[in-house]
Scaffold this active site. Structure first.
Site, mmCIF file in Angstrom:
data_model
loop_
_atom_site.group_PDB
_atom_site.id
_atom_site.type_symbol
_atom_site.label_atom_id
_atom_site.label_comp_id
_atom_site.label_asym_id
_atom_site.label_seq_id
_atom_site.Cartn_x
_atom_site.Cartn_y
_atom_site.Cartn_z
ATOM 1 N N GLY A 54 0.636 -1.433 0.313
ATOM 2 C CA GLY A 54 0.316 0.105 0.444
ATOM 3 C C GLY A 54 0.905 1.055 0.181
ATOM 4 N N SER A 55 0.232 1.838 -0.518
ATOM 5 C CA SER A 55 0.687 3.683 -0.229
ATOM 6 C C SER A 55 1.046 3.897 0.670
ATOM 7 C CB SER A 55 0.394 4.422 -1.275
ATOM 8 O OG SER A 55 0.259 4.098 -2.705
ATOM 9 N N HIS A 57 3.564 4.609 2.805
ATOM 10 C CA HIS A 57 5.024 4.273 3.232
ATOM 11 C C HIS A 57 6.821 4.740 2.396
ATOM 12 C CE1 HIS A 57 2.025 2.083 5.203
ATOM 13 N NE2 HIS A 57 1.629 0.640 4.131
ATOM 14 N N ASP A 111 -1.164 -8.164 0.962
ATOM 15 C CA ASP A 111 -0.039 -8.192 0.492
ATOM 16 C C ASP A 111 -0.108 -9.702 -0.053
ATOM 17 O OD1 ASP A 111 0.830 -5.533 2.250
ATOM 18 O OD2 ASP A 111 0.273 -5.804 0.226
ATOM 19 N N HIS A 222 -0.352 1.210 9.714
ATOM 20 C CA HIS A 222 -1.286 1.723 8.924
ATOM 21 C C HIS A 222 -3.041 2.201 9.730
ATOM 22 C CE1 HIS A 222 -0.143 -1.870 6.430
ATOM 23 N NE2 HIS A 222 -0.369 -1.027 5.718
ATOM 24 N N ASP A 414 -9.858 -0.906 8.719
ATOM 25 C CA ASP A 414 -9.060 0.142 7.752
ATOM 26 C C ASP A 414 -10.689 1.043 7.568
ATOM 27 O OD1 ASP A 414 -9.458 -1.226 5.943
ATOM 28 O OD2 ASP A 414 -6.797 -1.407 5.672
ATOM 29 N N GLY A 415 -11.581 0.406 7.046
ATOM 30 C CA GLY A 415 -12.318 0.764 6.323
ATOM 31 C C GLY A 415 -12.303 0.971 5.089
ATOM 32 N N CYS A 417 -13.152 -1.561 3.095
ATOM 33 C CA CYS A 417 -12.942 -3.218 1.769
ATOM 34 C C CYS A 417 -14.844 -2.667 1.515
ATOM 35 C CB CYS A 417 -14.133 -3.858 3.987
ATOM 36 S SG CYS A 417 -15.220 -5.655 3.258
ATOM 37 N N SER A 460 -9.401 -8.572 0.553
ATOM 38 C CA SER A 460 -10.899 -8.368 -0.187
ATOM 39 C C SER A 460 -10.032 -8.642 -1.681
ATOM 40 C CB SER A 460 -11.425 -7.317 -0.280
ATOM 41 O OG SER A 460 -12.193 -7.683 1.590
#
Length: 594
Positions: A54-55, A57, A111, A222, A414-415, A417, A460
């Site tokens: 994920g971006s 980082h 990942d 995250h 993390d909202g 989905c 997902s």
């Protein structure tokens, strides 16, 4: 938690930031549609190294692409893993595969699943690929990590640097993979932060803000909660963090034994929002405590910004115990760490000869014809109008449910989905509007699968992509040798072909996730659906079983997924978002068949 940003549109931000990497490092190119940063020139003489995630980082991993480090990096949206489709494109089209490809990924469910899917696709094509999963975070102990294991954080950068330097020498895929695992097994990390971070484009929430005198130990990159919130000064905080890393008597967190006579490397990493001045003070405190309380004097000390959590007001500490690679003194871990590298995210300058090299106008590439997969037809025919009606009903139902799914996932995850499912549903609906009608079941499934792979990221997305690829293979294996009338095929598929194909898909999914019924995942809805359909051949009863399975997750303790790390008191009040969303889709299928 600051909710002010120069960019309010996360998609625009990511696109601009990726393009900037090619401007500051002229040896790199950007595959814009797939968010892949890769070396402009392929090198057939060495193993290719691929990583990503994920971006948010940065500089990991987009700015760690370059000589002596990564060959390519794949970026997902903020805090969400890239899709299987992106990763497959990176392996097949953006790096050399002649000497093999090593994939290095942090231990997060999305990942592991998405990169694992890309690895499997590459292997099917005859490419030699290996994958190393890094879980260095001792903030998650054995008990809490459970089946998931430890998260991957800044220690992953040391794995990438050492493996990248070894690949540069021309070592074999086995040698590079073995050394990468050795490093991963001997590195431990822990982070701490003064507050959670705000993601650009999302609504602000003050619910998770820490008190002005609190610090969270073990906070994930995250925004996942840490092991505890404490009120202490820097000296007390560093003591607590190093104790979690070095106390071998702690059966929950003692992962490596580092003695004072052992050679080691220390990495002190800025999570994004700490000033350079304060990082210097933090480094001094860590080094002083290491030597004073443990007698440890690292051979190398790295202090800087290597893996962030956006503008996180915190830092992490990583310790690498140096072990013999078995490849000779010239290829020791320390030699490889010291080896030159050229990447904007590593503390080595870009060489003048690279700047002087002729710039190419292909720094931004569009998806080419060879990147696209061809559709392979089969002999199984079906009623396209009926399929469109049934699938559209299901997709519109899950789109309507997005606000509830998002609300549930905001509480336990993390909202993302609900947004991910909605994005996938809209992509499949677009297939109906832009593709020619087909009465070929396999062509239809391939189009749906491609839409899912291209539009859905995160955990997902990986699960749906793996499942639909396996479903397509399962249907193909049972296809008749010649066409059958649509009505006959429809009946057979209800009670036979679909059920058997779904069963093989469950087996395939099990190769990438240990999730079972009772782990509070979408499997709690999927398994009852597949099992009931196989037994009864009745879609309505199968959908009802899936719905009941989703409802049962309401009181479950999570064993897998990011919810494992969330100690929220409201978890028991909502169902698992993934299971709920899948149940809505399956109920929609049942509704469309009426």
């Amino acid at each position: 938690m600051s909710n002010k940003h120069f960019f309010t549109d996360p998609s625009s931000l990511l696109s601009s930031a990726l393009h900037a990497v090619t401007l500051t490092s002229p040896s790199l190119s950007l595959d814009s549609p797939n968010k892949i940063i890769h070396r402009r020139s392929k090198n057939d003489t060495q193993v290719s190294l691929l990583s990503g995630g994920g971006s948010g980082h940065e500089p990991s991993f987009t700015s760690l692409v370059g000589s002596g480090l990564l060959t390519a990096s794949v970026a997902g949206t903020i805090f969400a893993s890239p899709s299987a489709s992106q990763i497959r494109t990176a392996i097949l089209n953006r790096v050399s595969t002649k000497k093999g490809v090593l994939v290095i990924v942090m231990n997060y469910t999305g990942d592991v699943l998405n990169f694992g899917m890309g690895v499997e696709k590459a292997r099917v094509g005859g490419i030699e690929v290996d994958m190393v999963v890094v879980g260095d975070d001792v903030g998650v102990g054995r008990e809490q990590g459970g089946k998931v294991g430890r998260r991957g954080i800044a220690g992953t950068v040391l794995v990438v640097k050492i493996a990248g330097a070894l690949a540069e020498t021309g070592a074999s895929l086995k040698e590079v993979g073995d050394v990468a695992r050795l490093v991963a097994e001997n590195v431990v990390s822990v982070g701490a932060s003064l507050n959670h971070v705000h993601v650009p484009g999302r609504g602000a929430s003050e619910d998770d803000n820490l008190g002005s005198d609190e610090v969270e130990v073990g906070m994930g990159i995250h925004n996942e909660p840490g092991s505890e919130r404490v009120k202490t000064d820097l000296t007390g905080l560093v003591k607590k963090m190093l104790k979690q890393m070095l106390d071998i008597s702690d059966q929950d967190r003692g992962f490596i034994e580092l003695k004072k006579e052992d050679d080691c490397v220390l990495l002190i990493n800025n999570l994004g929002g700490v000033s350079v001045l304060e990082m210097g003070g933090i480094a001094n405190e860590v080094i002083k405590e290491l030597e004073g309380s443990y007698g440890i004097k690292p051979l190398r000390i790295l202090c800087g910004t290597y893996m962030t959590s956006l503008n996180g007001m915190g830092f992490s500490i990583s310790l690498l115990r140096l072990k013999d690679t078995g490849l000779g003194s010239g290829k020791s871990m320390l030699n490889l760490l010291d080896a030159p590298a050229e990447a904007v995210g590593w503390a080595a300058p870009i060489a003048a000869k690279t700047w002087e090299a002729k710039r190419s106008d292909v720094s931004v590439q569009e998806l080419s014809v060879q990147d696209a997969e061809e559709e392979t037809p089969g002999n199984l025919k079906f009623d396209f109008s009926l399929a469109k009606k049934v699938v559209t009903t299901a997709l519109k139902r899950v789109i309507a449910a997005e606000p509830d799914i998002t609300r549930y996932d905001t509480i336990v995850g993390d909202g993302d989905c609900g947004i991910g499912l909605k994005r996938g549903a809209e992509a499949v609906l677009e297939v109906f509007g832009t593709s020619k009608e087909t009465d070929d079941v396999l062509v239809f499934l391939q189009r749906v699968t491609k839409a899912i792979e291209a539009s859905m990221d995160g955990t997902s997305g990986a699960i749906y992509a793996i499942f639909f690829n396996a479903l397509t293979s399962g249907v193909r294996e049972q296809s008749p040798t010649s066409s059958s009338p649509a009505a006959e095929v429809r009946e057979k598929m209800q009670v036979g072909i679909w059920a058997r194909a779904l069963e093989t898909s469950m087996i395939a999914l099990g190769r990438y996730t240990p999730a079972k019924v009772g782990d509070r995942t979408l499997v709690d809805a999927l398994a009852p659906f597949v099992g009931t359909l196989s037994k009864t051949g009745n879609v309505q009863r199968a959908a009802d079983a899936a719905n009941e399975g989703a409802k049962k997750t309401k009181g479950m303790k999570a064993s897998l997924g990011r919810s494992v790390y969330v100690g929220n008191e409201h978890v028991g009040e909502v169902p698992d978002p993934g299971a709920y969303g899948l149940a809505e889709i399956l109920l929609g299928l049942s509704e469309g068949l009426k």
